[in-house]
Design a protein around this motif. Structure first.
Motif, short mmCIF file in Angstrom:
data_model
loop_
_atom_site.label_atom_id
_atom_site.label_comp_id
_atom_site.label_asym_id
_atom_site.label_seq_id
_atom_site.Cartn_x
_atom_site.Cartn_y
_atom_site.Cartn_z
N GLU A 120 0.41 -1.77 6.82
CA GLU A 120 -0.72 -2.26 6.01
C GLU A 120 -1.56 -3.26 6.81
N LEU A 145 -1.32 5.67 4.24
CA LEU A 145 -1.13 5.06 5.55
C LEU A 145 -0.88 6.10 6.64
N LYS A 192 4.46 -3.45 5.19
CA LYS A 192 3.52 -4.55 5.41
C LYS A 192 2.93 -4.52 6.81
N GLU A 210 -5.65 -2.83 7.38
CA GLU A 210 -6.60 -3.69 6.69
C GLU A 210 -6.82 -5.04 7.38
N VAL A 225 0.86 -1.18 0.00
CA VAL A 225 0.00 0.00 0.00
C VAL A 225 0.90 1.24 0.00
#
Length: 478
Positions: free
Chosen positions: A469, A242, A466, A473, A237
């Motif tokens: 992310e 973010l 990550k 999510e 992402v």
């Protein structure tokens, strides 16, 4: 020395082809881990146990029904259970009965207990989800670490190849008398160092594969190799999407850790109501059906009597005829054999009723249970607050880690460009005899370290993205 190094170099280059096998990409690794990880299997068992507890508490609302029966022998002086008379004879006896009961009202303790167990089931499911996410993140970290060491091994292999080429070129010039023997010896030493570096990175790569196998619950001897995509091909992402406040706003609604804490708090509130309800009276209904048999009762009176009329000493005159006067003198009661079915029929008993239980004094146990439940509820409130603060802090820290990793990545990319330019210029000067071998090896070592640092920064940046992310999510893009 030269033959040994050359042979080693050829074997190192050939080894990947000798052990080629099916490649596992990140998606396959995560899917396999979620299916086979032992911790996840244990968590699913806890889910099942919570589900059984919930179902049992729901079934506890319905009336109970039980059947009891027994058969025995009595010896010596005892009381016949069917006649309540003392006897010294051996008696065979049998009994059977049905019992039923139901709680009519207990200040909603049963209902609140059902609600608490339902919420605990949801918490167990969220706990499994949290564990699955943690395993997925750990697998992704181990996978990226293995990719990193593989890239480092590739860099070391390229360095080894370049040094070997330089040694061959230098050896020819030494043999032709253009360069002193010292130049070739120095490159042979560099080749040995590069070979050692390559072997170390390959060994580290194998160790990282073993760590990944452990997360996947694969045997250590299982043939295993991972796909090696370019770092730029791994989906992430964008950092612009973010923002830590936005990430926390999203995580607060879906993060399993917070969900588990919130659900446990709700269950604690229900358990407080359960404990409170148990301090008040409870009303129940009951019913019983019972009967029995005794071998001591051979016969029994039916309750029907027959009277026999006998002539008396009195007479009456009936037109000159004397007729005797009969009077009842003997009464007979009818008797039947006391068989097992007949005894069970005659001894059949029924009862129904209401039962009120009022706790008055029991060592203050019920009130202590209520106070303990209230303290547990307060503890869960604090735990929920702590988890929320911890999540917010972790997200902001993860964001700062991404920013720092991005800055490091950019600076190391520039360092590679500078080191590559220095090495290219130095090699050209070396080829025309204007740069000493020692200076060339220094430039070559600088380039190798810059490349390794750059690829390390690339993977560090991707992994920290990550993590952020994952918070936003509740999953990882594979």
């Amino acid at each position: 020395m030269k033959k040994i190094l050359t042979t080693t170099f050829i074997l190192l280059l050939a080894s990947p082809a000798l052990f080629s096998q099916e490649k596992w990409d990140l998606k396959k690794c995560v899917a396999y881990a979620l299916e086979n990880n032992i911790d996840i299997k244990q968590s699913r068992i806890q889910e099942k146990l919570s589900e059984l507890t919930y179902k049992q508490s729901k079934d506890g609302r319905w009336p109970t029904l039980s059947f009891s029966t027994g058969f025995g022998e009595q010896f010596g002086r005892s009381i016949d259970p069917t006649t309540n008379q003392f006897t010294t004879n051996a008696i065979s006896q049998a009994s059977a009965g049905l019992q039923s009961g139901v709680t009519l009202f207990n200040f909603f303790s049963i209902k609140n207990n059902i609600d608490a167990n339902r919420i605990n089931l949801s918490a167990a499911e969220k706990q499994t989800e949290k564990l699955q996410n943690d395993i997925a993140l750990n697998v992704a970290a181990a996978y990226l670490q293995a990719l990193l060491t593989n890239e480092q091994a590739n860099i070391a292999q390229v360095q080894l190849s370049q040094t070997s080429e330089q040694l061959n070129m230098t050896r020819k010039r030494v043999d032709a008398g253009d360069l002193p023997e010292l130049n070739a010896v120095m490159l042979e030493s560099q080749l040995a160092t590069d070979s050692s570096n390559f072997l170390v990175t390959k060994s580290q790569y194998e160790l990282n594969l073993l760590s990944l196998k452990a997360l996947l619950n694969l045997p250590a001897e299982y043939p295993f190799a991972i796909a090696t995509p370019n770092i730029s091909e791994i989906p992430v992402v964008p950092i612009a999407e973010l923002n830590p406040n936005d990430v926390y706003g999203s995580a607060a609604n879906i993060n399993p850790l917070l969900k588990v804490s919130q659900l446990k708090l709700e269950a604690a509130k229900k358990n407080t109501l359960v404990a409170r309800g148990q301090m008040y009276p409870s009303l129940s209904a009951f019913g019983n059906l019972n009967s029995g048999y005794s071998s001591a009762l051979k016969n029994y009176y039916t309750g029907t009597t027959s009277t026999v009329f006998l002539p008396s000493a009195l007479y009456v005159d009936n037109n000159g005829t004397r007729l005797p006067v009969y009077s009842p003198s003997i009464t007979y009661s009818e008797i039947q054999k006391a068989s097992l079915p007949r005894q069970f029929n005659n001894n059949f008993q029924q009862s129904i009723g209401l039962s009120l239980s009022v706790p008055i004094f029991n060592g203050n146990q019920l009130r202590t249970n209520w106070n303990r439940a209230k303290q547990n509820e307060r503890s869960m409130q604090l735990q929920t607050q702590a988890d929320s603060l911890s999540l917010k802090q972790s997200i902001h820290q993860a964001y700062q880690n991404v920013i720092s990793a991005l800055q490091t990545k950019n600076s190391r990319e520039k360092a590679v460009i500078a080191a590559q330019r220095s090495y290219d210029l130095g090699r050209k000067r070396y080829e025309i005899g204007m740069l000493p071998t020692l200076d060339l090896t220094v430039l070559q070592g600088n380039l190798q370290r810059a490349k390794i640092d750059a690829v390390t920064a690339d993977f560090d940046y991707v992994f920290k993205l990550k993590v952020l992310e994952f918070y936003k999510e509740n999953s990882i893009k594979l």
